[in-house]
Design a protein around this motif. Structure first.
Motif, PDB file in Angstrom:
ATOM      1  N   GLN A   6       0.891  -1.152   0.000  1.00  0.00           N
ATOM      2  CA  GLN A   6       0.000   0.000   0.000  1.00  0.00           C
ATOM      3  C   GLN A   6       0.935   1.209   0.000  1.00  0.00           C
ATOM      4  N   TRP A  66      -1.720   5.637  -3.448  1.00  0.00           N
ATOM      5  CA  TRP A  66      -2.440   6.872  -3.124  1.00  0.00           C
ATOM      6  C   TRP A  66      -1.485   8.048  -3.331  1.00  0.00           C
ATOM      7  N   LEU A 121      -6.411   1.428   5.380  1.00  0.00           N
ATOM      8  CA  LEU A 121      -4.986   1.388   5.024  1.00  0.00           C
ATOM      9  C   LEU A 121      -4.269   0.399   5.935  1.00  0.00           C
ATOM     10  N   LEU A 126       2.604  -0.648   4.367  1.00  0.00           N
ATOM     11  CA  LEU A 126       2.740   0.740   3.907  1.00  0.00           C
ATOM     12  C   LEU A 126       4.166   1.084   3.497  1.00  0.00           C
TER      13      LEU A 126
END
Lengths: 269, 685
Positions: A6, A66, A121, A126
Motif C-alpha cells: 500500500q 495513493w 490502510l 505501507l
C-alpha cells in the motif's frame, strides 16, 4: 503468497520551473509574486516517486497507490488533468498552501493526519514515498517527520532504486556524497523512501487511465478539508531567490569532453 | 484584495472559463495530452530542422507514436470504439488542433488527417464499416501486439478535377465483375493531389464518380493498400509549409468489393445505387473540420505574444545599459509602437480563438440534432425537396424560438420555449443557419486576416523574425497560415458559402437580437456599442444591396457579383469574431469569481480583456464602415439623398462609438510592459 504494498506518495505542487519566481513579503508572510496565476506541476521529486510507486504496484499485483497532496485544491485540479493520465492512483487532498513557506512541522502533521484517515490502510504494507527535496523550498524534513508521526523508523533518503527480493525484503540505493550510492537492506514494509530521480522515464499520457482516475479525483477535490496550519512559531525575516545568473553560450563546435572539462573547471573555481 | 495590473499571461483557468469547458475534465485532459506532444515531440522536431524536407522519415514518424500514446489518435473515436470522450468531438478536436498548432500546425494537420480519413466512415458508414475501420485504427491497448491502421482522405485531384469545386470528380468506378447472386467487384481508378498521410496510409477513403451505367452517380469508397491493383503512394508534394505532415499525390487503380462503398448501396433494376453520394458524405465531414483549421491560425497568433514580449524586453541585454535602467528592463518596450502593434496581434488572436471555439461548441450541440433530424426525416419519408420544404415551414417557429431565447428567462413563456427547444426540426433549422455562417466565417477570417497579422508578429521580431531560430517558430507559423487559408476550402469557397448563408431570415433575425443584446451591454466597456453600430450598418447595407440595382439595372446582391457579396462576407466575419470575444470576456468577468485561482487577479484580467474587446470591436466596426461605404456608394453614379442620409447617420454612430478606443489601447499596451512572463519558452526553439 505474493507481496503486496500500500504505497502512499506525498507530493505537493510547485510553480512550473520555467516561470519567473519572485519572492514577495505578503500580509501573512512570504509568498511568490502572482503565485496563484503561475501554472503548476507536481513537485519534480514527488513526480519521480509517483512513477516509481506505480511501477512497483504494477509489478506486485494487488498493490495500490495513493497520492496525498497538500495544495490549493483549485490549482491541484489543473495539475491533475495531466498527471492523472500518467499512472493509476487514488488522490487524497489536503487543501492548503503550496508556496513552500508553510511550517514543515505543521505540514507533516496535516499530511500524516490525511494518511491516517485513509480507510482500511494496512500499515504493515505501507511504503511511504515522496521526494527527498522540493522545488518549492526544500526543507528536506517533511517526509521524515510524517514517517516519525506514523511510527515508521525505516527511512531512506535520496533513493534512486528499490528492489524487492523474493522474500519481500527491500534493497535500496541511496545517493550519498561524491556521486556514490549507499546500498541498504530492510526486511520490508513499512518504510519511508524519499526519492531522488529514480530510474523511470515519464510515462506517456493515457487518457483511459485519466478517465479512470478522474472518477475518484473529482470527489476527492470536492471533499478536501482545509489544512489546520496556524503558522505560529515560525517567522521569516526575509526571503529571496538564490543569486544566480543564467549565462547561455551557444557552442556548436565543441565536443562533449571539452564541454565537460570546462564545466568541471568552472565548478572547481 | 484584487490587483488591477495584468499579472501573467492568461493560463488554463482563464481559457477554460472563456471557452466554456471548465466543467469538462475530458477536454481538459485532451488539452494536456496535446500540449505535452506539442511542446515535447513536435517542438523538438521543428527545432531540429525536420521540417526542412518534403519526404516523410523516421523522425517525423515519431509523431504518430506520440499521437497514439497520448490518446490523440483515439480522440475521434466513440467510447465503445475505444475513445475516451463521450458525445460529439468538435470541441475536443478544436482544442487539440489549437494546442498542436501553438507549436506547429503541420503536426496538427497530420493529427486531424487521420480523423478526416475516418470521418466519412464515422458519419455515413455502415455499422460494419464503422466497427471494422475504427477498430483497426485504434492504437494497441495494453497487452495487444498489433500496428494500428492509418488512413488518408482522398478527395482532391490533379487539375482540372476536384479541388475548389468539389463536384467535378475525375476518379472513376466501373463494375469489374458481378457474379450471379454475389457481391459486385468494382474497378476504382483515382488520382489524388495533396493527400495528407499518404506516406503511411493503410487505407484511403476516396471520392469517385460512376463510369458505368450499372452504377448510379458519385460515392465514396474505401481502398486498402493490399487490394489487388495499384496502390501507388505517388510523389511527395513539394510543400513549403506544414512539412511535419505527410502529403503526396497518389495513384490508385484497384479492385474492391462493392461493400466498400461508404454507407452501403441498394441494387435497383440491376443498378448499384449508393446510399450516399460523395457530396452528401463530404458535406457531413467538412461542415465541421473547417473549424479546427481556423483555430490553428488563432493559436499561432496567441503563441506569438510571449516570445515577442521576451524579445522586446531583452533586446538590449548585454549592452552598455545596466540592470535597472529602462533600456535594460524594458528594452524596445520603452517605445509605445511595439506594444501597440503587439496588442493588435493579441486582440486578433483572441477574437479568432473566441469565434472558433464558439463555432466548435455550436457544432457539438448541432451534431446530435442533425442525426435526430435525419432519423425523423427518414421515418417520415422526407428527402430532398420535401425535407427542405418541411424545414422551411418551421422558419416562423425558429424566429419565435429566437425571440424567446433572447428574452429574460423570468419573463418568457417557459412552456412554449420548452416546446420549441425540444422540436428537433426547429433546432436543426437554427443550428444549420448558424453553422452556415459561423463555420465559413471561422475558416475565412481566422486564416485570412490571421495570416496578415502573423506577418505583423514576425515583423515585431525584427531580423530575428526571418531566421530559422526565431523563438516561437514565428516565421514558420506565418508561412503555414497561408496554407490554412487555402486547404479545406480556400477563401473564395468560404465567401461563397457565406454569401448564401448571410441572407437567411433566421440569421438576419438573430443579428437583430444581437444588436439588442449588444446595446444592453454598451455601458460595460467592452466595445459593445461599436459592435451594435457595426451590425446595424452591415444589416442596413445588406438590405440596401439586396433591394437595389446598378445603373445598368443588374442586381447588386447576386451570387455572380462577387465584388458585392465577398466584401460583405468579409465584413460580417469581422463583427462575428469581435462579438465572440466580447461574449467570452463578459463570461470571464461573470464566472471568474467562482474560481478561487482567479480571485486576486480577476479585476486585472477583466479590465485587460475589456480593453482588448474595445479595440477589436472598434477595428471591426471601422472595417465594416469602410466596406459598406464602398458598396453603397461605389456602384452608383450618385447617391439617393434619403438613402445617403440614413447611411451617413449609421456611419456616424460607428464613428462616435470609437470614443476612448485609443485610450484602451494605451492601457492594454501599458499592461504589456508590466506583465510577468516565464524565464523561457516551454518548448525548444
Amino acid at each position: 503468497m505474493p507481496t503486496t504494498y500500500q504505497i502512499v506518495v506525498c507530493g505537493g505542487i510547485v510553480p512550473d520551473p520555467l516561470q519567473s519566481l519572485e519572492p514577495v513579503m505578503g500580509p501573512t508572510g512570504p509568498a511568490l509574486k502572482n503565485e496563484m496565476m503561475l501554472p503548476s506541476v507536481l513537485d519534480p521529486w514527488a513526480w519521480h516517486a509517483l512513477f516509481e510507486a506505480a511501477d512497483l504496484a504494477k509489478r506486485h499485483p494487488g498493490s495500490k497507490v495513493w497520492l496525498v497532496s497538500m495544495s490549493p485544491k483549485a490549482k491541484l485540479q489543473q495539475v491533475m488533468m495531466g498527471l492523472a493520465q500518467k499512472v493509476p492512483f487514488e488522490l487524497v487532498v489536503v487543501d492548503g498552501p503550496a508556496s513552500g513557506f508553510a511550517d514543515a512541522v505543521e505540514t507533516a502533521a496535516a499530511l500524516a493526519g490525511a494518511i491516517e484517515g485513509i480507510p482500511d490502510l494496512d500499515r504493515s504494507k505501507l511504503l511511504l514515498f515522496g521526494g527527498w527535496q522540493s522545488a518549492s523550498r526544500g526543507t528536506g524534513a517533511v517526509l521524515q517527520m510524517i514517517g516519525e508521526i506514523l511510527g515508521i523508523d525505516e527511512q531512506f533518503q535520496g533513493v534512486d532504486k528499490l528492489t524487492v527480493d523474493d522474500s519481500g525484503g527491500l534493497e535500496i540505493l541511496e545517493r550519498i556524497e561524491a556521486g556514490a550510492w549507499q546500498k541498504s537492506r530492510c526486511a520490508g514494509a513499512p518504510a519511508v523512501l524519499g526519492w531522488a530521480t529514480g530510474e523511470l522515464p515519464e510515462p506517456p499520457n493515457n487518457p483511459q487511465i485519466g478517465m479512470q482516475n478522474m472518477r475518484g479525483i473529482m470527489p476527492a477535490l470536492q471533499q478536501a478539508k482545509p489544512a489546520a496550519l496556524s503558522g505560529e512559531g515560525l517567522s521569516y525575516d526575509s526571503v529571496e531567490s538564490p543569486k544566480q545568473r543564467r549565462e547561455t553560450r551557444v557552442e556548436t563546435e565543441m565536443d562533449a569532453d571539452a564541454i565537460a572539462d570546462e564545466i568541471a573547471a568552472w565548478l572547481k573555481g | 484584495m484584487s490587483d488591477t495590473s495584468l499579472p501573467t499571461l492568461p493560463g488554463d483557468d482563464v481559457r477554460q472559463i472563456m471557452w466554456r469547458f471548465s466543467d469538462r475534465f475530458d477536454l481538459q485532459m485532451a488539452v494536456q495530452s496535446a500540449r505535452g506532444v506539442a511542446r515535447g515531440t513536435v517542438a523538438r522536431l521543428v527545432a531540429d530542422g525536420v521540417r526542412n524536407t518534403h519526404e516523410w522519415n523516421d523522425e517525423k514518424g515519431k509523431l504518430l507514436t506520440a499521437f497514439d500514446e497520448s490518446g490523440l489518435t483515439s480522440l475521434y473515436m466513440d467510447v465503445e470504439q475505444g475513445g475516451f470522450i463521450e458525445g460529439p468531438k468538435n470541441m475536443a478536436m478544436s482544442l487539440v488542433a489549437f494546442e498542436l498548432s501553438w507549436v506547429d500546425a503541420g503536426a496538427a494537420t497530420g493529427s486531424l488527417a487521420g480523423n478526416l480519413a475516418l470521418a466519412p466512415i464515422h458519419e455515413k458508414g455502415t455499422d460494419e464499416q464503422r466497427r471494422f475501420y475504427m477498430g483497426k485504427a485504434l492504437p494497441p491497448q495494453p497487452g495487444e501486439d498489433r500496428v494500428p491502421w492509418r488512413g488518408a482522405f482522398a478527395l482532391t485531384e490533379p487539375l482540372p478535377f476536384v479541388g475548389v469545386d468539389t463536384g467535378v470528380v475525375g476518379g472513376k468506378a466501373k463494375i469489374a465483375d458481378w457474379p450471379e447472386g454475389g457481391e459486385p467487384v468494382l474497378q476504382i481508378d483515382k488520382r489524388g493531389r495533396f493527400i495528407t498521410n499518404m506516406d503511411f496510409a493503410n487505407f484511403v477513403t476516396a471520392a469517385v464518380d460512376s463510369d458505368d451505367e450499372r452504377i448510379k452517380g458519385t460515392f465514396m469508397v474505401i481502398l486498402e493498400e493490399t487490394d489487388p491493383g495499384t496502390f501507388d503512394r505517388g510523389a511527395p508534394t513539394l510543400k513549403l509549409v506544414h512539412q511535419l505532415s505527410s502529403t503526396r499525390d497518389p495513384v490508385f487503380s484497384q479492385q474492391v468489393p462493392a461493400s466498400r462503398i461508404i454507407g452501403g448501396y441498394d441494387v435497383v433494376d440491376g443498378v448499384i445505387v449508393p446510399k450516399f453520394n460523395h457530396s452528401e458524405v463530404i458535406a457531413s465531414v467538412f461542415h465541421r473540420t473547417r473549424i479546427p483549421v481556423g483555430l490553428m491560425t488563432a493559436a499561432k497568433l496567441l503563441s506569438a505574444v510571449e516570445p515577442v514580449i521576451r524579445y522586446q524586453r531583452s533586446r538590449f541585454h548585454g549592452g552598455e545599459a545596466g540592470e535597472g535602467s529602462p533600456r535594460y528592463d524594458l528594452g524596445l518596450q520603452v517605445n509605445e509602437d511595439v506594444t501597440h502593434r503587439l496588442i493588435d496581434v493579441w486582440a486578433t488572436g483572441e477574437a479568432a480563438a473566441s469565434v472558433g471555439f464558439e463555432a466548435a461548441r455550436q457544432a457539438d450541440i448541432f451534431d446530435p440534432v442533425e442525426r435526430e433530424k435525419d432519423r425523423i426525416c427518414a421515418e417520415q419519408g422526407l428527402t430532398g425537396r420535401k425535407q427542405m420544404m418541411a424545414l422551411r415551414k418551421k422558419e416562423p417557429e425558429v424566429l419565435e424560438y429566437l425571440d424567446l431565447l433572447y428574452t429574460d428567462e423570468a419573463e418568457r413563456d417557459a412552456a412554449r420555449f420548452a416546446d420549441l427547444d425540444a422540436d428537433i426540426l426547429v433546432q436543426f433549422a437554427l443550428g444549420d443557419a448558424r453553422a452556415n455562417i459561423m463555420n465559413p466565417a471561422v475558416k475565412l477570417w481566422n486564416t485570412g486576416h490571421g495570416a496578415t497579422m502573423m506577418r505583423e508578429a514576425v515583423a515585431l521580431m525584427g531580423g530575428y523574425g526571418t531566421t530559422e531560430d526565431c523563438p516561437g517558430f514565428l516565421p514558420q507559423k506565418w508561412m503555414d497560415a497561408q496554407l490554412e487559408a487555402t486547404y479545406e476550402g480556400p477563401e473564395a469557397v468560404q465567401r461563397r458559402h457565406l454569401t448564401l448563408g448571410m441572407t437567411s431570415r433566421i440569421f438576419r433575425h438573430e443579428v437583430d437580437l444581437w444588436i439588442r443584446e449588444l446595446e444592453a451591454q454598451a455601458g460595460d466597456g467592452y466595445g459593445a456599442k461599436s459592435l451594435a453600430a457595426g451590425f446595424k450598418l452591415w444589416s442596413w447595407t445588406t438590405d440596401y444591396l439586396q433591394g437595389h440595382n446598378d445603373p445598368d439595372g443588374k442586381k447588386l446582391y447576386h451570387g455572380k457579383r462577387q465584388a458585392v457579396t465577398f466584401p460583405l462576407a468579409d465584413a460580417i466575419c469581422w463583427l462575428l469574431s469581435a462579438r465572440s470575444l466580447v461574449q467570452d470576456s463578459i463570461e470571464l468577468k461573470t464566472k471568474g469569481a467562482e474560481n478561487p485561482v482567479l480571485a486576486e487577479s480577476l479585476d486585472a484580467f477583466s479590465s485587460f480583456y475589456a480593453d482588448l474587446c474595445k479595440l477589436q470591436a472598434a477595428r471591426a466596426a471601422g472595417e465594416v464602415s469602410r466596406i459598406c461605404a464602398d458598396l453603397v456608394y461605389g456602384f452608383q453614379e450618385s447617391a439617393d439623398e434619403a438613402d445617403a442620409a440614413e447611411f451617413a447617420a449609421l456611419r456616424e454612430a460607428v464613428d462616435r462609438s470609437l470614443a476612448g478606443t485609443e485610450l484602451a489601447r494605451d492601457r492594454a499596451a501599458d499592461a504589456l510592459t508590466h506583465i510577468m512572463i516565464p524565464e523561457a519558452l516551454d518548448y525548444p526553439a
